[in-house]
Design a protein around this motif. Sequence first.
Motif, PDB file in Angstrom:
ATOM      1  N   ASP A  71      17.941 -67.961 -48.943  1.00  0.00           N
ATOM      2  CA  ASP A  71      18.633 -67.720 -50.204  1.00  0.00           C
ATOM      3  C   ASP A  71      19.502 -68.917 -50.551  1.00  0.00           C
ATOM      4  OD1 ASP A  71      19.921 -66.772 -52.387  1.00  0.00           O
ATOM      5  OD2 ASP A  71      21.136 -65.304 -51.328  1.00  0.00           O
ATOM      6  N   ALA A  72      19.190 -69.593 -51.657  1.00  0.00           N
ATOM      7  CA  ALA A  72      19.932 -70.788 -52.037  1.00  0.00           C
ATOM      8  C   ALA A  72      21.233 -70.456 -52.748  1.00  0.00           C
ATOM      9  CB  ALA A  72      19.071 -71.676 -52.932  1.00  0.00           C
ATOM     10  N   GLY A  73      21.427 -69.213 -53.099  1.00  0.00           N
ATOM     11  CA  GLY A  73      22.650 -68.834 -53.778  1.00  0.00           C
ATOM     12  C   GLY A  73      22.622 -69.203 -55.248  1.00  0.00           C
ATOM     13  N   PRO A  74      23.740 -69.043 -55.932  1.00  0.00           N
ATOM     14  CA  PRO A  74      23.807 -69.361 -57.368  1.00  0.00           C
ATOM     15  C   PRO A  74      23.800 -70.862 -57.594  1.00  0.00           C
ATOM     16  CG  PRO A  74      25.972 -68.773 -56.539  1.00  0.00           C
ATOM     17  CD  PRO A  74      25.013 -68.514 -55.411  1.00  0.00           C
ATOM     18  N   PRO A  75      23.550 -71.309 -58.821  1.00  0.00           N
ATOM     19  CA  PRO A  75      23.588 -72.746 -59.121  1.00  0.00           C
ATOM     20  C   PRO A  75      24.976 -73.318 -58.859  1.00  0.00           C
ATOM     21  CG  PRO A  75      22.569 -71.518 -60.913  1.00  0.00           C
ATOM     22  CD  PRO A  75      23.170 -70.501 -59.989  1.00  0.00           C
ATOM     23  N   LEU A  76      25.012 -74.621 -58.533  1.00  0.00           N
ATOM     24  CA  LEU A  76      26.286 -75.303 -58.368  1.00  0.00           C
ATOM     25  C   LEU A  76      26.979 -75.417 -59.719  1.00  0.00           C
ATOM     26  CD1 LEU A  76      24.610 -76.250 -55.805  1.00  0.00           C
ATOM     27  CD2 LEU A  76      25.973 -78.327 -55.906  1.00  0.00           C
ATOM     28  N   ALA A  77      28.270 -75.159 -59.733  1.00  0.00           N
ATOM     29  CA  ALA A  77      29.053 -75.371 -60.950  1.00  0.00           C
ATOM     30  C   ALA A  77      29.216 -76.875 -61.155  1.00  0.00           C
ATOM     31  CB  ALA A  77      30.414 -74.703 -60.824  1.00  0.00           C
TER      32      ALA A  77
END
Length: 408
Positions: A71-77
Amino acid sequence: MNPRLPVVLLALSLAACGSSDPENPGPTPDSGTPVSDAGTGDAGVPDAGEPDAGTDAGTADAGVPDAGPVDAGPPLAIPNVLSGFGLFTGSPADGGLVPVEGNVPYTLTTPLFSDYAVKSRTLYIPPGKTAHYEPVAALDLPVGTLITKTFAFPADMRNPDQNVRYIETRVLVRQPSGWEAWPYVWNAEQTEADLVPGSRSRDVTFIDLDGKTRSFKYSVPSKNQCQQCHHLVDDVGAQVMHPIGVKARYLHRVNTYGGVERDQLEYLASLGKLDGLPAPAQLPKAPDAFDTQAASLDTRARTYLDINCAHCHNPKGTAGITSQLFLNFDNASVFSLGECKRPGSAGAGVGGEFDIVPGNHAESILWYRLHTEESGKMMPQIGRTIHHAEGAQLIADWIDSMPAKTCK
């Protein structure tokens, strides 16, 4: 959780880069906006689609799972200022950008020409993540990877570490959905670089290596313009962004880390940031295109064209598909390399009838477009304002060295 990284200014000399090496890290105060999940695992929403879906087309990864959670997680802010990434400490105003621990400086055996700018580069691979070796393409870099390239001009190129003015820093971000490019422009005070998605220009003046004063308008590309050079067409015809310089053949060279000279690829492997690295004797290496002792004229010219032109002029590049001119180093077809080939896209008034007239650089469109500074005719179309005299001469010498032919 990925720790927040602070911001530091990238030193232009290798010695300065070495001082910020992970083996001898500089200070890391938290001085910027935190990066939201730089690619390490989290308990967020699972990725859309199956993990590791084969061919790397900007999806999560290309076949081999990273050494971290799927799971790469959410996009980087994306922060509004460069310091928000936490990749450097310091600023040009107080002595230079210094990479923080884990943000590894690197150089290329032959760099891409950009108006004689002095460039410094770094590669950040998040904790728990690993890049995978590729023999020809760019390294397979995991989600959360950040690549920076900073462009600067010293007042006098003969003293490259003195009176240096920073212009821009470009950041490539490996999001779960693929690569993104974000340009940051340094302010007049040289204290911060601001996110500027639209293009900008800056007046630049410097003294070159021959003692001649050069003045011109340096163009900072827009976010959309960055895509022109970084896009390749995938197997289903979609344009997908890719890095350009982080290829094994250009990274296989010595750099200084913690005061010790190390091969860059081997050093990344020693940090656990690169796997699949073959024995040193099996590693590809592109020479310095301007070192006459490093390789033959043909190899050096092909290397120069590969790093400066082949990101577009290749079988999967938009310009290559349109023109059928393939300048990648491993192209074995002399016709698609340009010999006695009529251009597929250039109009009249671009130096001749054929891309390359063997034995005659003055009648060859390839040389003309590298040499001219006329907008609409020069190549590359973005990324330079003035021509690279040494590069144009290298290609002229290469064409002139070919057995002469009459093209029809």
